[in-house]
Structures are given as C-alpha cells and as structure tokens.
Design a protein around this motif. Structure first.
Motif, PDB file in Angstrom:
ATOM      1  N   THR A 212       0.682  -1.248  -0.193  1.00 56.33           N
ATOM      2  CA  THR A 212      -0.118  -0.076  -0.120  1.00 56.33           C
ATOM      3  C   THR A 212       0.921   1.359   0.006  1.00 56.33           C
ATOM      4  OG1 THR A 212      -0.048  -0.223   2.351  1.00 56.33           O
ATOM      5  CG2 THR A 212      -2.012  -1.237   1.078  1.00 56.33           C
ATOM      6  N   TRP A 321     -10.311   4.402   9.444  1.00 57.39           N
ATOM      7  CA  TRP A 321     -10.376   4.758   7.813  1.00 57.39           C
ATOM      8  C   TRP A 321      -8.952   4.241   7.230  1.00 57.39           C
ATOM      9  CZ3 TRP A 321      -8.500   9.914   5.845  1.00 57.39           C
ATOM     10  CH2 TRP A 321      -8.625   9.809   4.448  1.00 57.39           C
ATOM     11  N   LEU A 324      -8.309   0.595   7.043  1.00 52.47           N
ATOM     12  CA  LEU A 324      -8.974  -0.179   6.020  1.00 52.47           C
ATOM     13  C   LEU A 324      -8.603   0.228   4.814  1.00 52.47           C
ATOM     14  CD1 LEU A 324     -12.614   0.524   6.996  1.00 52.47           C
ATOM     15  CD2 LEU A 324     -11.663  -1.588   7.253  1.00 52.47           C
ATOM     16  N   GLU A 325      -7.991   1.427   4.655  1.00 55.27           N
ATOM     17  CA  GLU A 325      -7.155   1.803   3.385  1.00 55.27           C
ATOM     18  C   GLU A 325      -5.834   1.071   3.240  1.00 55.27           C
ATOM     19  OE1 GLU A 325      -7.718   4.069   0.822  1.00 55.27           O
ATOM     20  OE2 GLU A 325      -9.293   5.446   1.498  1.00 55.27           O
ATOM     21  N   SER A 326      -5.233   0.613   4.452  1.00 55.52           N
ATOM     22  CA  SER A 326      -4.027   0.071   4.249  1.00 55.52           C
ATOM     23  C   SER A 326      -4.233  -1.399   4.031  1.00 55.52           C
ATOM     24  CB  SER A 326      -3.055   0.132   5.385  1.00 55.52           C
ATOM     25  OG  SER A 326      -2.901   1.716   5.759  1.00 55.52           O
ATOM     26  N   VAL A 327      -5.218  -1.997   4.266  1.00 55.21           N
ATOM     27  CA  VAL A 327      -5.317  -3.485   3.941  1.00 55.21           C
ATOM     28  C   VAL A 327      -6.200  -3.636   2.727  1.00 55.21           C
ATOM     29  CG1 VAL A 327      -5.262  -4.015   6.524  1.00 55.21           C
ATOM     30  CG2 VAL A 327      -7.482  -3.706   5.389  1.00 55.21           C
ATOM     31  N   GLY A 328      -6.617  -2.615   2.112  1.00 51.25           N
ATOM     32  CA  GLY A 328      -7.214  -2.669   0.796  1.00 51.25           C
ATOM     33  C   GLY A 328      -8.888  -2.802   0.675  1.00 51.25           C
ATOM     34  N   ALA A 329      -9.322  -2.625   2.067  1.00 55.81           N
ATOM     35  CA  ALA A 329     -10.754  -2.598   2.157  1.00 55.81           C
ATOM     36  C   ALA A 329     -11.533  -1.382   1.582  1.00 55.81           C
ATOM     37  CB  ALA A 329     -11.149  -2.907   3.686  1.00 55.81           C
ATOM     38  N   LEU A 330     -10.775  -0.603   1.657  1.00 55.93           N
ATOM     39  CA  LEU A 330     -11.170   0.918   1.116  1.00 55.93           C
ATOM     40  C   LEU A 330     -10.271   1.446  -0.094  1.00 55.93           C
ATOM     41  CD1 LEU A 330     -12.870   2.812   3.956  1.00 55.93           C
ATOM     42  CD2 LEU A 330     -13.892   1.785   2.474  1.00 55.93           C
ATOM     43  N   SER A 331     -10.734   2.335  -1.007  1.00 57.27           N
ATOM     44  CA  SER A 331      -9.564   2.774  -1.871  1.00 57.27           C
ATOM     45  C   SER A 331     -10.162   4.362  -2.176  1.00 57.27           C
ATOM     46  CB  SER A 331      -9.756   2.066  -3.360  1.00 57.27           C
ATOM     47  OG  SER A 331     -10.994   1.964  -3.726  1.00 57.27           O
TER      48      SER A 331
END
Length: 335
Positions: A212, A321, A324-331
């Motif tokens: 990421t 937030w 979630l961005e870091s593990v790819g759940a959000l973009s």
C-alpha cells in the motif's frame, strides 16, 4: 511477517527516541521563553510550537531528500495535525481536568490556523492547475514559487505574534543559563531527527510489506510518533495549570507544520509532485477535525470531558479509515 515485525520494532524505537528528545526540548523551550520574557500565548504558539514541530519538519525533509517520498512527509504532517487537534487537547482535558480556552486563542490562533489549512490546499490546487504532471490521480508539481505563498503567510503570523510581544513587557529571567539551555534544545532536536528517521523507515517498510502507499503509514505511524513532543508539551502544561500554553502549542505547531514544514521540503528539493486524488481526502479529514475542534473550543470557552471523548472518537474513525485503506478494504485515497 518478519518485515512487519521489524518495521513495528523500528517504529517503537523511533518513538522512544523522539519522546526522549521531546523531554529535553520541552524543558529548554520553557526556560528560553522565561529567559527572554515572552508572553504566555507567544511561548506556546512560537517557542514551544516550533520546537515541538521539529519532528514534522524532519519527516518532510528526510522522506523527501533521503527516500524520495514527499507524499509520505505530507501525510505525516496532515496525520500529525489531526492527532494534535483531536487527541492532545482531549488527553490534556481528561488528565488535567476541563480545558479552558480564551477568545484570543479561538478567534486569533484557531482562525489563523484555519487559514493555514486553506492556504496549503490552495497551494496544492494551483500546482495541479498550473503545473500538471503526467499520471493518474491529477498529479501536479509544487514549485519553489508556489511554496513561497504559505511561507509568506507564516511571516504574517510571526508579525502578529511580534506585535503581541512588543505590547507585552515582562521582565526576563536572569536565573536561566542561556547557553546551556540552547545546547539542551539542540540535543533534543538531534534526538528527534534520529527518531523520526526510524519512523520514516518503518512507514516505508510497512508500505512495502502490505503493498500500500507509504503515505498512509506516514499519516499514522510517523504522525503519531512525531506528535509526541506536542503531546508532552501540552499535557505537561495543562497539568501545571497553564492550559493557554497547552492549546496555543497545538494550534501554533499545526500552523508551523502546514505553512513551513511542507514548503521547506519543496524549497530544498526544488520542485515536488503531489497527487491531488491523494491530497484531497487527507486535507478533507483535516478540515473536519479543524471544524470539530473549533466548535468545542468555542462552546462555553471550555473543552469538557464529554467533548474530549467526542474528539477521541473522531480520531478513532480516522484511524479505522486509514487501516481499512492500508489493508485494501477501502480505496478512497489508495488509488
């Protein structure tokens, strides 16, 4: 997993080094303010704030010059600003009791800080409009001429603080060894630079391990670790019965970070590229945090325990937030 564990250990060591440096720096900053007879608000907004902002300035310079990761430095500054606004005053209020504010802080320091947020976002916007770069996500190049805009605004801020100092005539303290105090201040800054380099390397390592963008880790790992000097100065001031210094340090530190730390990285490097799609969500959450802080600081001129928990909950949402961005759940940012 070994790379993740190594990066986390490096982050922990860096945090301890930054914390140690902040202790030396905080005491030296207080002594210097007393030696030169500065008023309370100026002590918090300039002396302690600029000193405790050394980690953010170091993160921009180190990330840019050593690692070619300017957005990591920007992420560290924005994440630190969010941490400073939502966590530090809340911790000071919960540890030292309800935190009173003043109209001078709310209507001068806080409003000028809001102007600093707008100025930095405007600088990035002009980079995208007038100096577009190739790539996705609306990249733009921040030039030295653009970097002078936020620096000029900080010059106005310093002038306003100078006028406050000129109108204030306290006697300076003769009990402070100025030379020794400056040496302690310098030692604290040196330790902070070493600690921040460890935090930057940890953020890069975590970004590579999870695949990421590193600036996401800069907004959490580097930001939280580099904000310890601000936390130390503000909480100690609140416990010592000096809440004005506590709040002024947060606002002054954030103003320095946005108007000086980021532009200095550009001035040193010559020109740097930012991706607008990355910057806008980061700055957007900073605007949200700024609005929330201003609202609770203005309400009855007091930060109560309930309001402190509300700010902490807002920071918790920020961390969720980014995780979630870091593990790819959000973009939203990591595109």
């Amino acid at each position: 997993m070994f790379a993740v564990a190594t990066s986390l250990l490096l982050a922990a060591v860096g945090t301890v080094v930054v914390w140690t440096g902040s202790q030396s720096l905080e005491g030296a900053a207080d002594d210097l303010a007393a030696a030169y007879g500065l008023p309370v608000v100026v002590q918090g907004a300039i002396v302690a704030a600029v000193g405790s902002s050394a980690p953010e300035l170091s993160s921009v310079l180190l990330a840019t010059l050593l690692h070619q990761e300017f957005e990591l430095g920007v992420g560290a500054v924005v994440g630190s600003a969010v941490f400073n606004l939502l966590v530090i005053p809340s911790a000071a209020a919960l540890i030292g009791g309800a935190l009173p504010t003043t109209r001078e802080l709310v209507y001068k320091e806080a409003l000028f800080y809001m102007l600093a947020v707008a100025a930095l976002l405007l600088t990035f916007s002009m980079a995208v409009i007038y100096n577009p770069a190739d790539g996705s996500g609306l990249p733009g190049t921040v030039t030295r001429s653009l970097a002078l805009f936020p620096l000029a605004l900080y010059g106005i801020y310093l002038f306003a603080q100078y006028l406050d100092t000129a109108d204030h005539g306290p006697a300076s303290s003769d009990d402070v060894d100025v030379v020794r105090t400056w040496l302690a201040f310098g030692l604290g800054l040196a330790l902070i630079v070493v600690g921040v380099e460890a935090l930057v390397r940890a953020a890069i390592g975590l970004g590579e391990a999870f695949g990421t963008p590193t600036f996401l880790w800069g907004m959490t790992v580097v930001a939280a670790g580099s904000s310890l000097p601000d936390a130390f100065v503000s909480i100690a001031a609140a416990r010592a019965g000096r809440p004005t210094v506590s709040v002024a340090n947060v606002l002054g530190s954030n103003t320095f970070d946005l108007l000086v730390a980021v532009p200095v990285g550009v001035l040193v490097a010559g020109s740097l590229t930012v991706t607008f799609a990355h910057v806008v969500p980061m700055m957007g959450y900073l605007v949200l945090a700024t609005t929330a802080f201003f609202a609770v600081a203005r309400t009855e001129m007091l930060l109560s325990g309930r309001e402190a928990w509300g700010l902490l909950a807002l920071y918790g949402g920020f961390v969720v937030w980014l995780v979630l961005e870091s593990v790819g759940a959000l973009s939203v940012v990591a595109t």
